[in-house]
Each structure stands twice: as C-alpha cells, then as structure tokens.
Design an enzyme around this catalytic site. Structure first.
Site, mmCIF file in Angstrom:
data_model
loop_
_atom_site.group_PDB
_atom_site.id
_atom_site.type_symbol
_atom_site.label_atom_id
_atom_site.label_comp_id
_atom_site.label_asym_id
_atom_site.label_seq_id
_atom_site.Cartn_x
_atom_site.Cartn_y
_atom_site.Cartn_z
ATOM 1 N N SER B 47 -3.324 45.367 14.216
ATOM 2 C CA SER B 47 -2.584 44.213 13.424
ATOM 3 C C SER B 47 -3.352 44.103 12.327
ATOM 4 C CB SER B 47 -2.212 43.573 14.325
ATOM 5 O OG SER B 47 -1.842 43.938 15.604
ATOM 6 N N HIS B 51 -8.935 38.207 15.621
ATOM 7 C CA HIS B 51 -8.782 37.040 16.652
ATOM 8 C C HIS B 51 -9.645 35.768 17.265
ATOM 9 C CE1 HIS B 51 -5.132 39.800 17.564
ATOM 10 N NE2 HIS B 51 -5.848 40.447 17.999
ATOM 11 N N CYS B 443 5.090 57.034 -7.693
ATOM 12 C CA CYS B 443 3.807 57.327 -8.047
ATOM 13 C C CYS B 443 2.674 58.945 -7.221
ATOM 14 C CB CYS B 443 2.700 56.329 -7.601
ATOM 15 S SG CYS B 443 1.702 56.200 -5.791
#
Lengths: 424, 476
Positions: B47, B51, B443
């Site tokens: 993620s 934290h 690309c």
C-alpha cells in the site's frame, strides 16, 4: 516568445489535414508540433492497405496515405517541429513545448487545433485477473514492434478484442509466422469493420469467439496460458465454459481513448461519451479559438473521415483568425443535439446556425447492431428526416448531412434529436 | 578466512535497510538476491503507507518499530531523496455499535506513543474528506500517517548501502545454509559464500532459511492482497489514507492517494501456499472495488489503470521476529515482516545493525556517506533551470513516457547509476516510465531501445523483469 496564428498539436492525419486547410484558407502563420520523429502519426505503423478509398479513390497503405499529406505540407512550406512534446497549453493559448535542441519553448497562438489522437485501453483498465508476465501487449504496441522496429512480439497468440487494430494484427502476426489461435470479443458483435473480419480472420481461418473474455492469465515470467470464458448478457463469465490456450502472447484490442490530458488541463469541456472535447458546428471547443479534430475528438473508423473533419477544423480556425467567420443576422444561440435511442453521441453536439455552412456533416456512432432500421432526425418533437439503413453497427461511424435548407424549412428548434427507429 | 562479515539474504526493503544501517560500520557486507533487481517481491507490491502505529498491540515489537520507523521516515526521506509525504489517515467507524473498537484503537495508539490521535464525529470527518460516504458514524484521525514510494524507499536504501561499500549479488538464490565452526557457509545458485553473520531478510522465504539452521521452526504464510490503481485524474478523490476498522486479517481495504498522485485501493487478504503466487483474481478485484466503496463514495472506477497483487510475509504469531536465532549463533532473523513492515523498515535496519554490531564488535566508519541523491526529476525545475539542463544534456529534452512525462535523461540515469535498472520494470520503478495511464503502450518500444543501447544488449535480450520475461521473441 514565438508567435503563430495557428498552432496544431499533433502531426498525424488530423494535424496534417488541418494545417493544409488552414494554409489554403489564407493563414500563412501555421506551425505543427509533433512528438514523434516523423510526421504521419500512427499511419506510419499501419502498413496494410485500405486507406484512402474515399479521399483518393484508391487503396493506399498507411504510410502512403500519410505521405500524400506530408507532400502537401512540404509544398505549402508549412513549418513543423519534430521530436517536440507539448507540455502545456494555457487557456490564453500559450503553448509550452520541449525538445532536445531548443529545450523548453513557449509559443503564443491565436488559434489552437487539438489533434493529439488517441491511446489504447490497457489490460489494467479491464481489470483482467491473473499474473502480470511479459507477453501482454496492446495491439498497437505489437504493431509498432513488428512493422516499425522489426521484431516479433510472440509466436503463439491469443487476441482479446475485435477492434480494427486487433483484427489487423491477427493477420499481421499470422503473416509473420506466428500462430493466432483465437480472437475473443466480449460483445456479441465485433467492434471492427466488416471488411476486416473477412480479410483478417475469415481468410486465415482464425476463429472469432463472440461473447468471450479472458478470465485468467498464467505465467510468472512470460505468458504461458490464457483462459477464455463465455460471458452472459451482463458480460459476466459463465462458469464451466472456460477454455485454456497454451500461448506466449496476449494482444489487447479493447478500445481507444482520446488523449485529452492537455485539453482537460487547459480547461476545455469534455464530452462524457466520446471522452473528447465538446465541440460546436465549427469543431470549436468550449474555449473560443481552440478547435479539435480526428481521434482526439472522437475515435474514427476510417482515416478518410479524419482528414475531412480535420480540413473543416483547419478551415474554421483560419476563418476565426482572419475574422471572416460566416456570421449571419440570426441564429447565434446554440441548438443542442441530443443522441437518443441507440445513438451514443453526435459530433458536433451543438450548432449555432449563424456559423453553419450550407452543409454540415454530423458524425455519430450507435450502441448496438441494428438491422433494417431508420436514422431519424427530430427538430424538437417533429421528425424532419429519416434515412433507411440495412445495418448499423457500433464499429462503423455513421454520418448525416444537415443542410441549411432543411434548417430554414422549420422554425429554429431548441434541440435536434437523433434516434434509431425500427419502423415508422 | 570468511568471505564476508555479514551476508544479508534479500534485497527488499528490510534487507536493504539492514544493509544500509550495517554499512555505517567497518565491515565487509554482501546482499544476496535471487531476483534481477532490488525491490522485486513483497516490497514492490503493497500500500505504500507509513502507518502511524496504532494497530499493533502495545508492547509488541511491531508497535515499537512502527512508531519509531514513522518518526525516522521524514529525515530519512530527506537524507536519501525519496518521495514521502505525511498526509494523515482516517479510520472509519460505520456504526455506533463499533465505537468500542474505534475507542480501543485510539487507546492502543496512545499506549504505543502515537502522537496527535483524536476521534472525529461524522461532520468533522466529512469536513476533512468530503468524499466519505454519508453513512459513517465516526473516525479516528491519525495525523502522523503518511505515504511513501515503496520502490523509491527500497532503491534509495540499497543505493546508499552500495555507495557505502555493500556488495549486491543478483540472480543469486541461496539454496542451503550450513553452520560452521566459525560462521556460515551459504550454497547459492552462483557458488558458495561464507560469512560470520547472516541476516535473514527473505520476506515470504524467511521461514525456509531460518529452518535450515534452527531446530525451533517458524512458519510464514504468503498472504496475498489484490490492489487496483487509479489514474492521476482520480488522485485527489481523498487527501488522506482511509482505513476501515481492522478485522482479523488486518487493516482491511484502504483508499489512499499515492505519493505520486494516483489513487490506490486494496488490499484483500487471502492466505495461499505459493510463495510466488502474485496473481490477481476476479473475486479479489471485485472485492477491492466493493469494499473501497463502503467508506468512500463516487469512486471513479472507470479510471482504474492497473491491478496487481502482493504477498505479505505473515508469521503465525503475527509479530516481527528480529533477533539472533538462539540455536544458530550469528544468524539474525528479520522475519514476519508484514504490514507495518514498510513503515518500520528504518527501525528494523537500526535494530538488526545493533545486534550484528554487538555480535561482531564492529567499529563505526568515519567516512560513512549519509546522503544519497535520487534521479533528478526535471519537473521540479524552473524553466530556466530545465533549459540549462537540456543544453548540457539534450536527453533531458526528449520525452519518452508521455503519460508521466519522463525524459530519456532520467531513464539513462536510472540505467547507469550504481545498482542501475536492467529491465523495463527496473526503469519503471526508478523513473515511473510506463507507470502511467497507457501502462507503457507507447513508451515500451522506446524504453527497450534505450536499454538495449545502454546496457548494451540486443532487443531480444531486453526483459520485463529479468529471467525469462523477454519482450520480443526474435527479429521478424
């Protein structure tokens, strides 16, 4: 800061035709900005034939078609910059671009023509589950690798999506010695041109699996297997219909998206269906003096129509710059064009009669396959035109020519509505 | 004579943090990595959250290292030049019945030493994040939560370790470890290595290596999480990380801006057996989209540009195992590093280095290089500075990735720097070329050409991510 009357963003088929028309309509100060190393855009990798039937009454390859326009650009001495990326366009039409030689440059334009084309939807946009190995290409990327770089992206191929590039690549990969096992299409009909299904699939015995999609991709380094499954009416895979293909490549031809990041950044209003700018009869966007044409405006099926549309944008931009737009006494208020009952959108989506030429081509696409039906045009509640069509398909762009004569036969409507009607 | 004082197994974020902290000392250090590059497994697919530290049980190592890692991240990002932003986070409580759980989370955070926590009512939360769904009840606000580029952090740590003399060996898979009279003998796919100390930072494989040298077995389960990444046009949908109340599988599905301006949704949590099982599933992706919508409304799901799955190294006791193995002196575990592992990595490196330093009696280096310069991002320059740069090196005037506006200059830098990129994914993680909305459609051929020219290598040898991930299969 440099100054030009008209700056054209993109040197593909739309940009080239727009530049030529602008010059031919009396504007000398025209500049084309192209990000690639040569003019011609995506046509350069479209080495198959079938281009130009409408424009030149002969079958050309993509590069040949482009060259006819490039030759005119040279003959008219229209300046262009290659390898130049436009980074930003301000609402006041100041264009910031960059290349290796001049660095960052700013150009003040009086009019801008957006002609950036489109990009392919990627695997990610479809949320296809599975691994993420090498060997998954959008069809256009594979086309560039094969036709321009000279490399074979894979030997054993499954294709998802029956858009024209997918169909063309099914044939190309086959001709280059690869085995194309199947073309899967989510919808119950193909998204490509009928002639391409015949010439690229049928002629090579490549099965077209309608109402199918990819439900799994296996292979941790390179693609090893693709699983297809049939889908139900809601496009959900039907359990038990899975078929797994051993292959090393998955090509995706699952839709094109107009490349409008620059347009959105400068504040142009976008059309929710086309993902291109909203334009009026002059192909002018919500910002006065900013025009759009070609696949950045809406995705076309044939390049001939791109060239026609772009020529109109170029002509209108020239008239804007020269102050010779055909303003009449009345009809400045825009008439909105509504797309209903199977018609997905129209371009343009508004018309100001005062600025309309004697004839205006409205282009549109339908959302499903319709047989023996009518394209009907309503001025408010009154049907004013009706054209019979043996077949309408989402893969083919349709058009309707609106004449000033028709417009003058009736009181000016608030809205013009396009509909598909099955019978009277 | 042993080859190395320390061998670190794994060049993920834990191994690289350990190597970087160890490189402060006078020691011969080597990192062994089975993949082609740093940041190739767990560290690359997560993620990207730093934290705050309110999740882990008070007194746990997880809690301590999370809070410490969070505190260290700001100055580390300045020293090592990687993207990090303290954006804050909200944990959403949907129903009044769940308020005791939210309160417990708050108290846990306070006990863990997390600063600035407060519980907001619905109106306060909506004022902060207008796109939260209206049916929420309250939220825990954690201002110290942040977002980081996981690749940027991992690569920065590794590059800095390398600059301080740590050797990196890629494609070097450890096959067996034997305890010797002095130190360890490691059999690898590239020959044998001996070392006085081994740091086991092997992510989902940490149990395998631990169990080679210890009678006290540990077990790590790969816990897969599916994610969806949305285009930058959706990146401002929320400004902070939005969590659900945690359940027994972890923190649930979050919605967060990324440090590069995209929007990220995920992860799911499915325990699997395959330590390389990073395939997404239809059920997983559907669940991500559904769950994400429970806390945040009007998510522009048509803007999804890619989906991916990552594996967390879940140890049965759900705790970081960072210690010298009692029956294998000199073998230091860095195991069970699942979330909040990324947040904790600076503190993990510090802790491991301390253990090893004591063990081997290492002395600090006088010439330790504390800082590292990342790849120059020309977008941060003024137009004059950018023009001067292009004049000096025209490659900075050549845009290769049009979606992310990445220049040839940045790509060349990514390839040529120490521990440089060798594949398209390597370039993508270092520069973001190919990470945008077209997902490298435009690309890829151009980046391949630059890579082929720079390595040098034939186009057929260019891979997506090393090994057999070749992109073209031959000349036509």
């Amino acid at each position: 800061m440099e100054k030009y009357d008209i700056v054209i963003i993109g040197g593909g088929p739309a940009g080239l035709a727009a530049a030529i028309a602008a010059k031919n309509n009396g504007v000398d100060s025209v500049l084309i900005l192209e990000r690639d190393k040569e003019l011609g855009g995506i046509l350069n990798q479209c080495i198959h034939n079938g281009f130009g039937l409408h424009t030149f009454s002969e079958e050309l390859t993509g590069p040949e078609y482009a060259q006819r326009f490039i030759d005119q650009v040279h003959a008219l001495q229209i300046p262009y910059l290659l390898n130049t990326m436009v980074m930003d366009i301000s609402p006041s039409k100041c264009v910031t671009a960059m290349n290796k030689v001049q660095g960052m440059l700013t150009i003040q334009a009086r009019a801008v023509i957006l002609a950036m084309g489109c990009r392919e939807r990627s695997r990610g946009a479809l949320n296809i589950p599975g691994y993420r190995p090498a060997g998954i290409f959008s069809a256009g990327t594979a086309q560039r690798l094969v036709n321009m770089e000279g490399y074979l992206p894979g030997r054993n191929v499954v294709i998802l999506g029956s858009g024209d590039i997918g169909l063309i690549m099914a044939r190309r990969m086959t001709l280059e010695g690869a085995k194309v096992q199947a073309v899967a299409e989510l919808m119950p009909y193909s998204g490509g041109l009928k002639r391409n299904i015949v010439q690229c699939l049928d002629d090579f015995n490549i099965p077209l699996k309608l109402s199918h999609t990819v439900v799994d991709i296996r292979g941790k380094e390179r693609v090893e297997q693709i699983t297809l499954a049939q889908v139900d009416k809601n496009n959900q895979p039907i359990a038990g219909t899975e078929e797994t293909y051993d292959c090393d490549t998955l090509l995706l031809s699952v839709g094109l998206i107009p490349e409008n990041e620059l347009s959105a950044q400068m504040g142009v209003s976008m059309h929710p269906v086309t993902a291109g700018p909203k334009v009026n009869e002059s192909l002018e966007t919500s910002i006065e003096g900013v025009f759009a044409c070609g696949n950045v405006l809406h995705v076309h099926d044939l390049v001939d129509f791109v060239s026609q549309e772009a020529a109109l944008a170029g002509k209108n931009a020239a008239a804007y710059v020269r102050g010779t737009r055909c303003g009449r006494q009345e009809g400045f208020a825009p008439i909105f064009i509504k797309a209903q009952q199977g018609v997905r959108y129209t371009v343009p989506s508004t018309i100001r009669p005062a600025y309309m030429a004697d004839k205006l081509t409205l282009r549109f696409r339908v959302g499903n396959v319709y047989k023996n039906c009518y394209v009907s045009v309503y001025f408010d509640q009154e049907r004013v035109a009706r054209q019979k069509r043996p077949v309408l398909a989402p893969g083919e762009m349709e058009s309707f020519t609106l004449t000033r004569q028709l417009l003058q036969k009736y009181p000016y409507p608030e809205a013009i509505t396009f509909k598909i009607e099955q019978d009277i | 004579m042993l080859d190395y004082d320390v061998v670190v197994i794994g060049a993920g974020v834990s191994g690289s943090a350990c190597a970087r902290e160890l490189s402060r000392f006078q020691a011969k250090i080597c990192v062994l990595e089975k993949e082609e590059d740093v940041c190739c497994q767990t560290s690359k697919a997560n993620s990207g959250i730093v934290h705050a530290g309110f999740d882990a049980a008070p007194g746990s190592l997880m809690a301590r290292l999370n809070v410490r890692g969070n505190q260290m991240m700001g100055s580390l990002s300045e020293d090592l030049d990687f993207p990090y932003r303290q954006t804050g986070a909200l944990v959403i409580c949907q129903n009044v019945e769940d308020m005791p759980n939210l309160q417990a989370l708050y108290e846990r955070g306070v006990a863990n030493g997390v600063e600035g926590l407060c519980i907001l009512d619905k109106e306060q939360a909506l004022a902060m994040e207008p796109n939260l769904t209206g049916n929420m009840y309250a939220a825990l606000y954690a201002p110290t939560s942040g977002i980081v580029c996981p690749f940027g952090l991992n690569i920065a740590l590794a590059e800095n370790a390398c600059a301080n003399g740590v050797e990196f060996r890629f494609y070097t898979e450890v096959l067996d470890i034997q305890k010797q009279d002095k130190g360890f003998l490691l059999h690898t796919s590239q020959g044998d290595y001996t070392a006085a100390c081994v740091v086991n930072a092997a992510g989902v494989y940490a149990d395998v290596f631990h169990n080679m040298v210890s009678g006290q077995k540990i077990h790590i389960t790969p816990r897969r999480g599916d994610y969806c990444l949305l285009d930058k046009s959706a990146g401002k949908h929320v400004e902070r990380t939005i969590f659900s109340l945690p359940n027994r599988y972890g923190k649930g599905v979050l919605v967060t801006p990324t440090v590069h301006g995209n929007l990220l949704l995920g992860p799911t949590a499915v325990d699997i057996d395959d330590k390389e099982g990073t395939n997404t599933t239809r059920e997983g992706l559907d669940l991500v989209l559904k769950k994400a919508g429970e806390n945040v409304r009007d998510l522009p799901l048509r803007q999804v540009i890619t989906s991916f799955a990552g594996l967390r190294a879940h140890e049965d006791g759900h705790e970081f195992i960072i210690r010298e193995v009692s029956d294998a002196e000199g073998f230091v575990d860095c195991a069970g590093i699942e979330s909040p592992g990324l947040s904790s990595c600076p503190a993990i490196g510090e802790m491991v280095a301390k253990i090893v330093q004591k063990k081997l009696g290492l002395y600090p280096k006088e010439d330790f290089i504390k800082t590292r310069k990342g790849i120059l991002d020309p977008k941060t320059l003024s137009m004059e500075e950018r023009n001067a740069l292009i004049l000096q090196n025209p490659a900075y005037g050549n845009i290769i990735c049009r979606c992310e506006m990445i220049t040839e200059g940045e790509i060349l830098d990514a390839i040529s720097r120490p521990l440089g990129a060798k594949s398209l994914d390597g370039i993508k993680r270092r520069t973001r070329a190919g990470m945008g909305r077209c997902q490298s459609g435009f690309c890829a051929p151009r980046t391949m050409e630059i890579l082929a020219r720079s390595l040098p290598a034939g186009m057929e040898e260019i891979t997506k991510s090393g090994k057999a991930s070749g992109i073209v299969v031959g000349k036509k």
